[in-house]
Design an enzyme around this catalytic site. Structure first.
Site, PDB file in Angstrom:
ATOM      1  N   CYS A 137     -16.564   1.672   0.194  1.00  0.00           N
ATOM      2  CA  CYS A 137     -15.411   0.822   0.517  1.00  0.00           C
ATOM      3  C   CYS A 137     -15.040   0.897   2.001  1.00  0.00           C
ATOM      4  O   CYS A 137     -14.354   0.019   2.500  1.00  0.00           O
ATOM      5  CB  CYS A 137     -14.222   1.212  -0.351  1.00  0.00           C
ATOM      6  SG  CYS A 137     -13.771   2.955  -0.193  1.00  0.00           S
ATOM      7  N   HIS A 163      -7.200   0.680  -6.637  1.00  0.00           N
ATOM      8  CA  HIS A 163      -7.421  -0.167  -5.453  1.00  0.00           C
ATOM      9  C   HIS A 163      -8.144  -1.447  -5.910  1.00  0.00           C
ATOM     10  O   HIS A 163      -9.298  -1.689  -5.575  1.00  0.00           O
ATOM     11  CB  HIS A 163      -8.267   0.607  -4.439  1.00  0.00           C
ATOM     12  CG  HIS A 163      -8.308   0.004  -3.064  1.00  0.00           C
ATOM     13  ND1 HIS A 163      -7.539  -1.079  -2.684  1.00  0.00           N
ATOM     14  CD2 HIS A 163      -9.041   0.344  -1.958  1.00  0.00           C
ATOM     15  CE1 HIS A 163      -7.797  -1.373  -1.419  1.00  0.00           C
ATOM     16  NE2 HIS A 163      -8.700  -0.534  -0.952  1.00  0.00           N
ATOM     17  N   ARG A 196     -13.519  -8.888   1.456  1.00  0.00           N
ATOM     18  CA  ARG A 196     -12.095  -8.617   1.229  1.00  0.00           C
ATOM     19  C   ARG A 196     -11.280  -9.856   1.598  1.00  0.00           C
ATOM     20  O   ARG A 196     -10.357 -10.253   0.888  1.00  0.00           O
ATOM     21  CB  ARG A 196     -11.627  -7.415   2.079  1.00  0.00           C
ATOM     22  CG  ARG A 196     -12.302  -6.078   1.782  1.00  0.00           C
ATOM     23  CD  ARG A 196     -11.908  -5.533   0.427  1.00  0.00           C
ATOM     24  NE  ARG A 196     -10.485  -5.379   0.291  1.00  0.00           N
ATOM     25  CZ  ARG A 196      -9.772  -4.325   0.703  1.00  0.00           C
ATOM     26  NH1 ARG A 196     -10.386  -3.296   1.255  1.00  0.00           N
ATOM     27  NH2 ARG A 196      -8.463  -4.269   0.527  1.00  0.00           N
ATOM     28  N   ARG A 245       0.882  -1.195   0.000  1.00  0.00           N
ATOM     29  CA  ARG A 245       0.000   0.000   0.000  1.00  0.00           C
ATOM     30  C   ARG A 245       0.901   1.221   0.000  1.00  0.00           C
ATOM     31  O   ARG A 245       1.698   1.421   0.927  1.00  0.00           O
ATOM     32  CB  ARG A 245      -0.909  -0.005   1.226  1.00  0.00           C
ATOM     33  CG  ARG A 245      -1.652   1.310   1.406  1.00  0.00           C
ATOM     34  CD  ARG A 245      -2.782   1.238   2.424  1.00  0.00           C
ATOM     35  NE  ARG A 245      -3.934   0.547   1.887  1.00  0.00           N
ATOM     36  CZ  ARG A 245      -5.182   0.693   2.349  1.00  0.00           C
ATOM     37  NH1 ARG A 245      -5.438   1.505   3.349  1.00  0.00           N
ATOM     38  NH2 ARG A 245      -6.180   0.028   1.812  1.00  0.00           N
ATOM     39  N   ASP A 262     -17.224   7.005  -1.955  1.00  0.00           N
ATOM     40  CA  ASP A 262     -15.978   6.818  -1.201  1.00  0.00           C
ATOM     41  C   ASP A 262     -15.763   8.103  -0.391  1.00  0.00           C
ATOM     42  O   ASP A 262     -16.466   9.103  -0.601  1.00  0.00           O
ATOM     43  CB  ASP A 262     -14.825   6.593  -2.208  1.00  0.00           C
ATOM     44  CG  ASP A 262     -13.483   6.291  -1.540  1.00  0.00           C
ATOM     45  OD1 ASP A 262     -13.444   6.099  -0.312  1.00  0.00           O
ATOM     46  OD2 ASP A 262     -12.463   6.263  -2.272  1.00  0.00           O
ATOM     47  N   GLN A 279     -10.137  -4.033  -3.630  1.00  0.00           N
ATOM     48  CA  GLN A 279     -11.438  -3.540  -3.189  1.00  0.00           C
ATOM     49  C   GLN A 279     -12.506  -3.840  -4.249  1.00  0.00           C
ATOM     50  O   GLN A 279     -13.590  -4.349  -3.942  1.00  0.00           O
ATOM     51  CB  GLN A 279     -11.349  -2.025  -2.954  1.00  0.00           C
ATOM     52  CG  GLN A 279     -12.652  -1.402  -2.516  1.00  0.00           C
ATOM     53  CD  GLN A 279     -13.033  -1.804  -1.094  1.00  0.00           C
ATOM     54  OE1 GLN A 279     -12.242  -1.641  -0.178  1.00  0.00           O
ATOM     55  NE2 GLN A 279     -14.224  -2.331  -0.912  1.00  0.00           N
TER      56      GLN A 279
HETATM   57  N1   CP Z   1     -11.421  -0.133   2.170  1.00  0.00           N
HETATM   58  C1   CP Z   1     -10.158  -0.177   2.621  1.00  0.00           C
HETATM   59  O1   CP Z   1      -9.205  -0.429   1.875  1.00  0.00           O
HETATM   60  O2   CP Z   1     -10.039   0.041   3.957  1.00  0.00           O
HETATM   61  P1   CP Z   1      -8.685   0.243   4.759  1.00  0.00           P
HETATM   62  O3   CP Z   1      -8.099   1.557   4.376  1.00  0.00           O
HETATM   63  O4   CP Z   1      -9.124   0.209   6.207  1.00  0.00           O
HETATM   64  O5   CP Z   1      -7.749  -0.878   4.459  1.00  0.00           O
HETATM   65  N1  NVA Z   2      -9.949   6.725  -1.636  1.00  0.00           N
HETATM   66  C1  NVA Z   2      -9.653   6.302  -0.291  1.00  0.00           C
HETATM   67  C2  NVA Z   2      -9.852   4.812  -0.155  1.00  0.00           C
HETATM   68  C3  NVA Z   2      -9.670   4.283   1.241  1.00  0.00           C
HETATM   69  C4  NVA Z   2      -9.843   2.811   1.313  1.00  0.00           C
HETATM   70  C5  NVA Z   2      -8.235   6.690   0.063  1.00  0.00           C
HETATM   71  O1  NVA Z   2      -7.335   6.534  -0.773  1.00  0.00           O
HETATM   72  O2  NVA Z   2      -8.009   7.148   1.183  1.00  0.00           O
END
Ligand code: CP
Ligand code: NVA
Length: 315
Positions: free
Chosen positions: A270, A128, A298, A101, A230, A131
């Site tokens: 999400c 992502h 997930r 990440r 989101d 997701q």
């Molecule tokens: N939806 C998602 O990726 O959540 P987190 O940021 O908690 O991993």
């Molecule tokens: N768009 C959001 C998704 C979180 C899971 C972010 O990048 O923070």
């Protein structure tokens, strides 16, 4: 060797295998665990916060018989300037796979090029995909009845995405919708429209023009089978908070807006959700909301993805 960096890294004909495996893993959880990662060690390198992704990957790797090592970018020399290429080449000598990440999408691509082991994108600023596969599996469960999560059930369905239409989840859904044979319509202010990077990727994948964008939320949700939103302030965008909260306000998902979608449309998010901003409590907690099924899936879908990648090569 196979990586999962973007939604299209599984060919259309490979997705049924991922869904079938996820169905089986979900059904048999706690009874029978296929040791598809037995003897394997996977590292999670995270440069941003996470609840769902981190925990579901750590639990998933363990349930598949593997071992996971969580590394915050600042725990390792990467945080002090060691290059991505060197980090990848070293970690590739120890590990069987990486779950990453980070901010720049090019960083996961570099890790995949240099590491010699499978790399999974656990969210970048651009995409992502884990997701979106879990969301698509959730919808397939909703629409397949007792047959359980059939990919074909997604074909021809319409998803409406509201809010920051240039964020990672929106981009991945644009790509994913095309991969799953769905229609996608996005609504937000012009300054948050899908950008040139996703348009270029769509073109490369043969999906040029594969979405519609409007600044009218009512038009976007009309006849939609799913309404998705989101957070308005993605990780790394905190300095834009004030502007974003103002500009995106007209795109909040309210019950009225959801009522303008197709009858029985689902609401998805999400998570994490900010109630009173991108969604009202009534919608988030309402009967059409499947947000916690998305979160649960997930685990099952990522276990399926890891199983496919884990046998694809590496150490
Ligand atoms: N939806 C998602 O990726 O959540 P987190 O940021 O908690 O991993
Ligand atoms: N768009 C959001 C998704 C979180 C899971 C972010 O990048 O923070």
């Amino acid at each position: 060797m196979k990586h999962f960096l973007k939604d299209t890294d599984f060919a259309q004909h490979e997705i049924p295998e991922v869904f079938a495996l996820a169905r089986e893993l979900k059904r048999q959880r706690g009874k029978h665990a296929p040791p598809t990662l037995e003897g394997q060690s996977w590292a999670l390198i995270f440069s941003k916060s996470s609840t769902r992704t981190r925990v579901s990957f750590e639990v998933g790797i363990r349930e598949l018989g593997g071992h996971s090592i969580f590394l915050n970018q600042n725990d390792i020399q990467l945080g002090r300037g060691e290059s991505i290429a060197d980090t990848a080449r070293v970690l590739g000598r120890y590990l069987h796979g990486l779950v990453v990440r980070t901010f720049d999408h090019s960083d996961v691509e570099e890790l995949a090029r240099q590491g010699g082991i499978p790399v999974v994108n656990a969210l970048t600023d651009f995409l992502h995909p884990c997701q979106i596969y879990s969301d698509a599996f959730t919808l397939a469960e909703c629409w397949s009845g007792s047959a359980g999560a059939q990919l074909e059930s997604l074909k021809g369905k319409k998803i409406a995405f509201l809010g920051d239409c240039a964020c990672n989840v929106a981009n991945s859904w644009i790509l994913g919708a095309n991969r799953f044979g769905m229609e996608i319509s996005l609504a937000g202010p012009e300054c948050y429209a899908p950008g040139p990077e996703i348009r270029e990727l769509l073109k490369q994948e043969g999906y040029a023009g594969g979405y519609t964008f409007t600044d009218d939320p009512v038009a976007a949700v009309k006849d939609a089978d799913v309404v998705y939103t989101d957070v308005w302030v993605s990780m790394g965008k905190e300095n834009e908070m004030r502007d974003r909260l103002d500009e995106l306000q007209p795109y909040a998902v309210t019950q009225d807006l959801l009522d303008g979608a197709a009858k029985d449309a689902y609401f998805m998010h999400c998570l994490p959700a900010y109630v009173g901003k991108e969604v009202t409590r009534e919608v988030l907690e309402g009967p059409r909301s499947v947000v916690f099924d998305q979160a649960e899936n997930r685990l099952h879908v990522q276990k399926a993805i890891l199983s496919v990648l884990g046998k694809s090569g590496g150490r």
